[in-house]
Write an enzyme that holds these catalytic residues in place. Structure first.
Site, PDB file in Angstrom:
ATOM      1  N   LYS A 116      -0.857   1.025   1.703  1.00  0.00           N
ATOM      2  CA  LYS A 116      -1.153   2.439   1.940  1.00  0.00           C
ATOM      3  C   LYS A 116      -2.647   2.684   2.062  1.00  0.00           C
ATOM      4  O   LYS A 116      -3.069   3.551   2.808  1.00  0.00           O
ATOM      5  CB  LYS A 116      -0.587   3.307   0.803  1.00  0.00           C
ATOM      6  CG  LYS A 116       0.914   3.493   0.872  1.00  0.00           C
ATOM      7  CD  LYS A 116       1.349   4.628  -0.049  1.00  0.00           C
ATOM      8  CE  LYS A 116       2.853   4.786  -0.090  1.00  0.00           C
ATOM      9  NZ  LYS A 116       3.280   5.782  -1.083  1.00  0.00           N
ATOM     10  N   LYS A 142      10.399  -1.599   7.331  1.00  0.00           N
ATOM     11  CA  LYS A 142      11.256  -0.785   6.455  1.00  0.00           C
ATOM     12  C   LYS A 142      11.398   0.623   7.028  1.00  0.00           C
ATOM     13  O   LYS A 142      10.419   1.171   7.539  1.00  0.00           O
ATOM     14  CB  LYS A 142      10.582  -0.728   5.078  1.00  0.00           C
ATOM     15  CG  LYS A 142      11.369  -0.029   4.011  1.00  0.00           C
ATOM     16  CD  LYS A 142      10.524   0.160   2.766  1.00  0.00           C
ATOM     17  CE  LYS A 142       9.462   1.219   2.966  1.00  0.00           C
ATOM     18  NZ  LYS A 142       8.735   1.620   1.777  1.00  0.00           N
ATOM     19  N   LYS A 193       9.688   7.411   5.851  1.00  0.00           N
ATOM     20  CA  LYS A 193       9.593   8.777   6.361  1.00  0.00           C
ATOM     21  C   LYS A 193       8.215   9.089   6.925  1.00  0.00           C
ATOM     22  O   LYS A 193       7.985  10.199   7.358  1.00  0.00           O
ATOM     23  CB  LYS A 193       9.987   9.767   5.269  1.00  0.00           C
ATOM     24  CG  LYS A 193       9.261   9.581   3.962  1.00  0.00           C
ATOM     25  CD  LYS A 193       9.726  10.607   2.936  1.00  0.00           C
ATOM     26  CE  LYS A 193      10.444  10.005   1.753  1.00  0.00           C
ATOM     27  NZ  LYS A 193      10.767  10.942   0.713  1.00  0.00           N
TER      28      LYS A 193
HETATM   29  P1  TYM Z   1      10.149   7.020  -2.595  1.00  0.00           P
HETATM   30  O1  TYM Z   1      10.118   8.497  -2.646  1.00  0.00           O
HETATM   31  O2  TYM Z   1       9.295   6.332  -1.601  1.00  0.00           O
HETATM   32  O3  TYM Z   1      11.628   6.529  -2.364  1.00  0.00           O
HETATM   33  C1  TYM Z   1      12.722   6.956  -3.161  1.00  0.00           C
HETATM   34  C2  TYM Z   1      13.709   5.807  -3.345  1.00  0.00           C
HETATM   35  O4  TYM Z   1      14.197   5.357  -2.074  1.00  0.00           O
HETATM   36  C3  TYM Z   1      14.045   3.946  -1.963  1.00  0.00           C
HETATM   37  N1  TYM Z   1      13.805   3.607  -0.546  1.00  0.00           N
HETATM   38  C4  TYM Z   1      14.537   2.736   0.164  1.00  0.00           C
HETATM   39  N2  TYM Z   1      15.591   1.978  -0.170  1.00  0.00           N
HETATM   40  C5  TYM Z   1      16.115   1.191   0.805  1.00  0.00           C
HETATM   41  N3  TYM Z   1      15.640   1.133   2.065  1.00  0.00           N
HETATM   42  C6  TYM Z   1      14.577   1.874   2.448  1.00  0.00           C
HETATM   43  N4  TYM Z   1      14.117   1.817   3.699  1.00  0.00           N
HETATM   44  C7  TYM Z   1      13.976   2.730   1.466  1.00  0.00           C
HETATM   45  N5  TYM Z   1      12.917   3.585   1.499  1.00  0.00           N
HETATM   46  C8  TYM Z   1      12.830   4.115   0.252  1.00  0.00           C
HETATM   47  C9  TYM Z   1      12.843   3.623  -2.840  1.00  0.00           C
HETATM   48  O5  TYM Z   1      12.843   2.265  -3.216  1.00  0.00           O
HETATM   49  C10 TYM Z   1      13.060   4.567  -3.998  1.00  0.00           C
HETATM   50  O6  TYM Z   1      13.956   4.006  -4.931  1.00  0.00           O
HETATM   51  N6  TYM Z   1       7.260   5.606  -6.441  1.00  0.00           N
HETATM   52  C11 TYM Z   1       8.589   6.035  -6.076  1.00  0.00           C
HETATM   53  C12 TYM Z   1       9.058   7.247  -6.829  1.00  0.00           C
HETATM   54  C13 TYM Z   1       8.948   7.174  -8.317  1.00  0.00           C
HETATM   55  C14 TYM Z   1       9.825   6.495  -9.184  1.00  0.00           C
HETATM   56  C15 TYM Z   1       9.326   6.753 -10.505  1.00  0.00           C
HETATM   57  C16 TYM Z   1      10.950   5.693  -8.994  1.00  0.00           C
HETATM   58  C17 TYM Z   1       8.005   7.794  -9.074  1.00  0.00           C
HETATM   59  N7  TYM Z   1       8.241   7.542 -10.392  1.00  0.00           N
HETATM   60  C18 TYM Z   1       9.951   6.222 -11.616  1.00  0.00           C
HETATM   61  C19 TYM Z   1      11.559   5.173 -10.111  1.00  0.00           C
HETATM   62  C20 TYM Z   1      11.068   5.431 -11.415  1.00  0.00           C
HETATM   63  C21 TYM Z   1       8.617   6.386  -4.599  1.00  0.00           C
HETATM   64  O7  TYM Z   1       7.619   6.705  -4.029  1.00  0.00           O
HETATM   65  O8  TYM Z   1       9.866   6.415  -4.050  1.00  0.00           O
END
Ligand code: TYM
Length: 342
Positions: free
Chosen positions: A116, A197, A200
């Site tokens: 990022k 991957k 969004k």
């Molecule tokens: P975020 O918002 O990017 O994504 C949310 C969840 O979706 C999963 N994900 C995917 N899984 C499969 N294929 C994909 N292409 C794909 N894109 C996204 C992510 O792995 C995630 O599980 N840092 C985290 C949010 C967070 C969090 C936490 C998660 C903040 N605090 C504590 C768990 C525990 C994030 O940005 O997810």
């Protein structure tokens, strides 16, 4: 929701530009499927979203939309605590405390930070310390399980290291959480480029990601244009050349709940990749239709969404605030004494 024998689950999602099919398959679907068996907290991580520049009005709108979408997907406030990260002060407070036990080198090694930060003109400090806030999210609920997609595994592993370090320095407080990664669907790939991957990010073109709020037409168009290969074999495969077909089959399998053998059997006799794309598109459209309908109804009732967020925050704070108080005491900070002047 107190401490019970049931494992406690914590996970989060950022309120930025819609929910993708990747978010749904890799995370949300699993949260919903297991919510009856666990003690759950699901957090809309708006404080993580601002580690990248956001338009304030947009962020506020996206946050409410995400709340509506999570409920539409089946998160049930009667069975899960669903809340906004910035509503519970314990998260930022704990993040600071954990910043002071986390070596900077651990953060500089994170692949998501490296990826990022190269895309930003100016890298914000919050982007570097992002995983510490994530560790705080998980640890202040003493969560046992963290269901996430593959891309978040490294952050959960870092959380384990931070917890162990805190416990080693100050005494046993934190539970060491386990990442829970689905066997199938942990990394859904972009339809336009199955080597990246599905994400969004606005840097991607239409046809890259499916959003849960997309119309049937948009979904159909994106699948029809999905990149595959020049062969014709419809089977699961680790071969990078067949990543497109593998991705389509993975989407189909996770949405239908069928195993690999049954999925491949479903496509025996299919007329080429055109047929495959069409059937996967139809399956996704049908699965998302009720979600979109529920979403349309929920988004029209902002007061209801806000009330749910408030109740979620109260329940979350009741669990995490005492744990953060304990952290502070263990670290040698002096608790405020009750006022004598009344
Ligand atoms: P975020 O918002 O990017 O994504 C949310 C969840 O979706 C999963 N994900 C995917 N899984 C499969 N294929 C994909 N292409 C794909 N894109 C996204 C992510 O792995 C995630 O599980 N840092 C985290 C949010 C967070 C969090 C936490 C998660 C903040 N605090 C504590 C768990 C525990 C994030 O940005 O997810």
């Amino acid at each position: 929701m107190g401490q019970t024998a049931r494992p406690r689950v914590f996970s989060g999602i950022q309120p930025t530009s819609g929910v993708t099919l990747g978010n749904y398959i890799g995370a949300i679907k699993n949260w919903v499927d297991f919510q009856g068996q666990k003690d759950n907290l699901f957090c809309l991580v708006d404080l993580h979203a601002i580690t990248i520049k956001q338009d304030p009005a947009e962020l506020r709108a996206r946050t409410r939309e995400l709340m509506a979408m999570l409920l539409a997907c089946g998160l049930d406030p009667a069975r899960s605590i669903v809340f906004l990260q910035s509503h519970v002060r314990a998260h930022t407070e704990a993040a600071w405390l954990l910043n002071c036990v986390t070596p900077i080198g651990w953060l500089q090694k994170m692949t998501q930070f490296k990826d990022k930060s190269v895309k930003q003109e100016s890298v914000l400090t919050g982007l570097l310390t992002y995983p510490v806030l994530m560790a705080a999210d998980i640890l202040i609920y003493k969560a046992n399980e963290v269901p996430v997609g593959e891309d978040q595994k490294q952050h959960v592993e870092l959380t384990r290291n931070i917890a162990e370090r805190f416990n080693g320095l100050f005494g046993e407080l934190f539970v060491i959480p386990e990442p829970v990664i689905p066997k199938l669907g942990a990394r859904i790939m972009g339809l336009d480029d199955p080597s990246t991957k599905m994400s969004k990010s606005s840097a991607h073109k239409p046809g890259h990601a499916i959003f849960l709020s997309d119309s049937a037409d948009t979904i159909l168009r994106a699948f029809k244009r999905a990149v595959t290969d020049s062969g014709g074999e419809i089977r699961f495969s680790d071969d990078p050349l067949k990543a497109g077909v593998n991705n389509l089959l993975t989407i189909y399998a996770t949405i239908t709940g069928k195993d690999r053998v049954n999925v491949e059997a479903d496509f025996i006799g299919a007329r080429g990749y055109g047929d495959l794309k069409l059937r996967v598109a139809e399956t996704v459209i049908e699965a998302l239709r009720p979600i979109r309908e529920r979403y349309e109804a929920l988004i029209k009732e902002p007061a209801n969404l806000d009330a749910n967020m408030r109740r979620g925050a109260e329940a979350a704070a009741a669990i995490s605030e005492p744990i953060v108080r304990q952290m502070k005491e263990m670290m040698g900070l002096t608790p405020a004494q009750p006022s004598l002047s009344v």
